[in-house]
Write a protein that holds these residues in place. Structure first.
Motif, short mmCIF file in Angstrom:
data_model
loop_
_atom_site.label_atom_id
_atom_site.label_comp_id
_atom_site.label_asym_id
_atom_site.label_seq_id
_atom_site.Cartn_x
_atom_site.Cartn_y
_atom_site.Cartn_z
N UNK A 13 -2.81 -3.77 -0.31
CA UNK A 13 -1.59 -4.09 0.42
C UNK A 13 -0.60 -4.90 -0.41
N UNK A 14 -0.94 -5.20 -1.66
CA UNK A 14 -0.08 -6.04 -2.50
C UNK A 14 1.32 -5.43 -2.62
N UNK A 15 2.31 -6.25 -2.36
CA UNK A 15 3.70 -5.79 -2.41
C UNK A 15 4.41 -6.27 -3.67
N UNK A 16 3.80 -7.21 -4.38
CA UNK A 16 4.45 -7.80 -5.54
C UNK A 16 3.54 -7.78 -6.76
N UNK A 17 4.17 -7.76 -7.94
CA UNK A 17 3.40 -7.92 -9.18
C UNK A 17 2.89 -9.37 -9.23
N UNK A 18 1.99 -9.64 -10.13
CA UNK A 18 1.38 -10.97 -10.21
C UNK A 18 2.44 -12.04 -10.47
N UNK A 38 -2.55 -10.08 7.66
CA UNK A 38 -3.07 -9.03 6.79
C UNK A 38 -2.74 -7.65 7.37
N UNK A 39 -2.83 -7.51 8.69
CA UNK A 39 -2.51 -6.24 9.33
C UNK A 39 -1.06 -5.86 9.04
N UNK A 40 -0.15 -6.83 9.14
CA UNK A 40 1.26 -6.57 8.88
C UNK A 40 1.47 -6.13 7.43
N UNK A 41 0.75 -6.76 6.50
CA UNK A 41 0.86 -6.38 5.08
C UNK A 41 0.39 -4.94 4.87
N UNK A 42 -0.65 -4.53 5.59
CA UNK A 42 -1.16 -3.16 5.47
C UNK A 42 -0.16 -2.17 6.05
N UNK A 43 0.41 -2.50 7.20
CA UNK A 43 1.42 -1.62 7.81
C UNK A 43 2.60 -1.46 6.86
N UNK A 44 3.02 -2.55 6.23
CA UNK A 44 4.13 -2.48 5.27
C UNK A 44 3.74 -1.64 4.05
N UNK A 45 2.49 -1.73 3.60
CA UNK A 45 2.03 -0.91 2.46
C UNK A 45 2.06 0.57 2.83
N UNK A 74 4.15 3.57 1.06
CA UNK A 74 3.56 4.85 0.63
C UNK A 74 4.43 5.99 1.15
N UNK A 75 4.77 5.94 2.43
CA UNK A 75 5.58 7.00 3.05
C UNK A 75 6.96 7.11 2.40
N UNK A 76 7.50 5.99 1.95
CA UNK A 76 8.83 5.98 1.32
C UNK A 76 8.77 6.29 -0.17
N UNK A 77 7.56 6.38 -0.73
CA UNK A 77 7.41 6.64 -2.16
C UNK A 77 7.61 5.41 -3.02
N UNK A 78 7.56 4.23 -2.43
CA UNK A 78 7.78 2.99 -3.16
C UNK A 78 6.48 2.22 -3.42
N UNK A 79 5.35 2.73 -2.97
CA UNK A 79 4.07 2.03 -3.15
C UNK A 79 3.77 1.90 -4.64
N UNK A 80 3.30 0.73 -5.02
CA UNK A 80 2.95 0.50 -6.42
C UNK A 80 4.07 -0.11 -7.24
N UNK A 81 5.23 -0.29 -6.62
CA UNK A 81 6.34 -0.98 -7.28
C UNK A 81 6.55 -2.31 -6.60
N UNK A 82 6.81 -3.34 -7.37
CA UNK A 82 7.05 -4.68 -6.85
C UNK A 82 8.31 -4.68 -5.99
N UNK A 88 6.21 -1.88 -12.05
CA UNK A 88 4.96 -1.32 -11.56
C UNK A 88 3.94 -2.44 -11.32
N UNK A 89 3.31 -2.40 -10.15
CA UNK A 89 2.23 -3.34 -9.83
C UNK A 89 0.98 -2.81 -10.53
N UNK A 90 0.28 -3.64 -11.32
CA UNK A 90 -0.89 -3.16 -12.06
C UNK A 90 -1.94 -2.52 -11.15
N UNK A 91 -2.53 -1.44 -11.65
CA UNK A 91 -3.53 -0.70 -10.88
C UNK A 91 -4.69 -1.58 -10.44
N UNK A 92 -5.12 -2.49 -11.30
CA UNK A 92 -6.22 -3.40 -10.95
C UNK A 92 -5.87 -4.27 -9.75
#
Length: 98
Positions: A83-88, A47-54, A58-66, A72-76
């Motif tokens: 830390x979700x990196x992928x759409x459902x 989980x820590x690694x997933x957060x670091x990747x998130x 964010x820093x790269x401007x890619x957060x929220x995209x699968x 776009x990864x749904x806001x919910x």
């Protein structure tokens, strides 16, 4: 989340304060405790690694995209799993392949 996970990992990895004698029953219990601690450490580290990747996304401007399909990864989903990196759909495909 990252700071909380780092604290938890530190607690799980903590060295025993004192050495005590074990009976046969205690040794079995300690093995179970060690297995449980190892499993908790694996989950927390993953989980820590997933957060670091998130944070990196964010820093790269890619957060929220699968990361797979770039939709776009749904806001919910991001509210539930920041830390979700992928759409459902892509996450479901990934889990079925495992």
């Amino acid at each position: 989340m990252l700071a909380d996970l780092d604290r938890s990992i530190g607690v799980i990895q903590g060295d025993p304060v004192a050495v005590r004698e074990h009976s046969a029953a205690d040794a079995g219990s300690d093995l179970t405790d060690a297995d449980r601690a190892r499993a908790m450490l694996t989950v927390a580290t993953t989980q820590r690694q997933a957060i670091v990747e998130a944070i990196r996304r964010i820093e790269e401007g890619a957060y929220g995209r699968c990361v797979d399909c770039e939709r776009t990864v749904p806001e919910g989903r991001l509210e539930a799993r920041p830390e979700a990196a992928r759409c459902v759909q892509c996450q479901g495909k990934r889990e079925r392949r495992r």
